[in-house]
Design a protein around this motif. Structure first.
Motif, mmCIF file in Angstrom:
data_model
loop_
_atom_site.group_PDB
_atom_site.id
_atom_site.type_symbol
_atom_site.label_atom_id
_atom_site.label_comp_id
_atom_site.label_asym_id
_atom_site.label_seq_id
_atom_site.Cartn_x
_atom_site.Cartn_y
_atom_site.Cartn_z
ATOM 1 N N VAL A 106 3.586 -2.556 2.534
ATOM 2 C CA VAL A 106 3.952 -3.164 1.252
ATOM 3 C C VAL A 106 4.844 -2.221 0.458
ATOM 4 C CG1 VAL A 106 3.059 -3.900 -0.993
ATOM 5 C CG2 VAL A 106 1.954 -4.696 1.105
ATOM 6 N N ARG A 107 4.500 -0.952 0.427
ATOM 7 C CA ARG A 107 5.261 0.009 -0.362
ATOM 8 C C ARG A 107 6.682 0.199 0.155
ATOM 9 N NH1 ARG A 107 0.092 3.319 -0.732
ATOM 10 N NH2 ARG A 107 -0.725 2.811 -2.788
ATOM 11 N N CYS A 108 6.869 0.122 1.472
ATOM 12 C CA CYS A 108 8.224 0.314 2.009
ATOM 13 C C CYS A 108 8.993 -0.997 2.114
ATOM 14 C CB CYS A 108 8.158 1.016 3.365
ATOM 15 S SG CYS A 108 7.540 -0.006 4.714
ATOM 16 N N GLY A 109 8.370 -2.107 1.719
ATOM 17 C CA GLY A 109 9.067 -3.385 1.699
ATOM 18 C C GLY A 109 9.066 -4.150 2.999
ATOM 19 N N ASP A 110 8.280 -3.697 3.983
ATOM 20 C CA ASP A 110 8.227 -4.391 5.263
ATOM 21 C C ASP A 110 7.215 -5.533 5.272
ATOM 22 O OD1 ASP A 110 10.134 -2.712 6.306
ATOM 23 O OD2 ASP A 110 8.686 -1.325 7.176
#
Length: 222
Positions: free
Chosen positions: A189-193
């Motif tokens: 979630v944090r890296c946008g994946d």
């Protein structure tokens, strides 16, 4: 207490508009239920103007909860289609998330599907899980439900334990699926994946149920 719903075309100019999913998490549970019901009825009112038996126009009854055909006399009520959603974990307590073909990029949710005629909700959950992602279930427990007015479903949620971790997506309804640990969910979630289900949905509630304490704070920080 009576409630009235107004179609968006009749909303006064200057009123802020928002998608239902954007406001569900901000509403108390009782008001969220009213909003879901209002949207569901509105979909039905606009889509069911004629009698399903003879094709004649069907007038909306005064209470707005059914239509009556003046030609053959059949009374038509809103249709609700039962559907199942599955929170599936393996023997390592990893959660299975899947991406539907029509979903926004990177949006993944617990698998789901409609109940077919002649089968129970539990049978539908086992079948859908096997058909969509190739996972066989060893245990199944009912969790809860949510009315979903897109267009008119009753979502029935189940917690399931997978008999094996092997995944084989059908490539039609489901284009990707994988197992996640809690740490992998956070990192993705944090890296946008990974985009998690929208707050207020049954899918989000299932993810939170598995994740445990701290889910709300984690999502708020993301």
């Amino acid at each position: 207490m009576p409630y009235l719903a107004v179609h968006r075309d009749d909303v006064p100019a200057g009123t802020r508009r928002a998608r239902l999913m954007e406001v569900l998490e901000q509403l108390p549970r009782s008001q969220a239920g009213v909003a879901l019901r209002a949207v569901g009825f509105q979909h039905w009112v606009r889509a069911s103007t004629h009698c399903p038996r003879c094709g004649s126009p069907a007038d909306l009854r005064p209470d707005g909860r059914s239509r009556l055909c003046a030609s053959c006399g059949i009374e038509q009520h809103p249709r609700t289609d039962p559907a199942v959603m599955m929170s599936v974990t393996d023997d390592q307590d990893r959660l299975l998330l899947a991406r539907r073909a029509e979903a926004p990029p990177d949006r993944m949710s617990p698998p789901a599907g409609f109940v077919e005629p002649g089968e129970s909700a539990e049978e539908a959950a086992v079948r859908e899980l096997l058909e969509e992602v190739g996972v066989r279930s060893a245990e199944i427990t009912y969790v809860g439900s949510q009315s979903w007015p897109f267009p008119g479903s009753l979502m029935l949620a189940f917690a399931m334990r997978a008999a094996s971790a092997e995944i084989q997506v059908d490539g039609d309804e489901i284009v990707a699926a994988r197992w996640f640990t809690r740490e992998q969910v956070e990192a993705s979630v944090r890296c946008g994946d990974l985009v998690l289900p929208p707050a207020g949905s049954l899918a989000a509630a299932l993810v939170e149920r598995w994740y445990g304490l701290g889910y709300g704070a984690f999502v708020a920080r993301s």
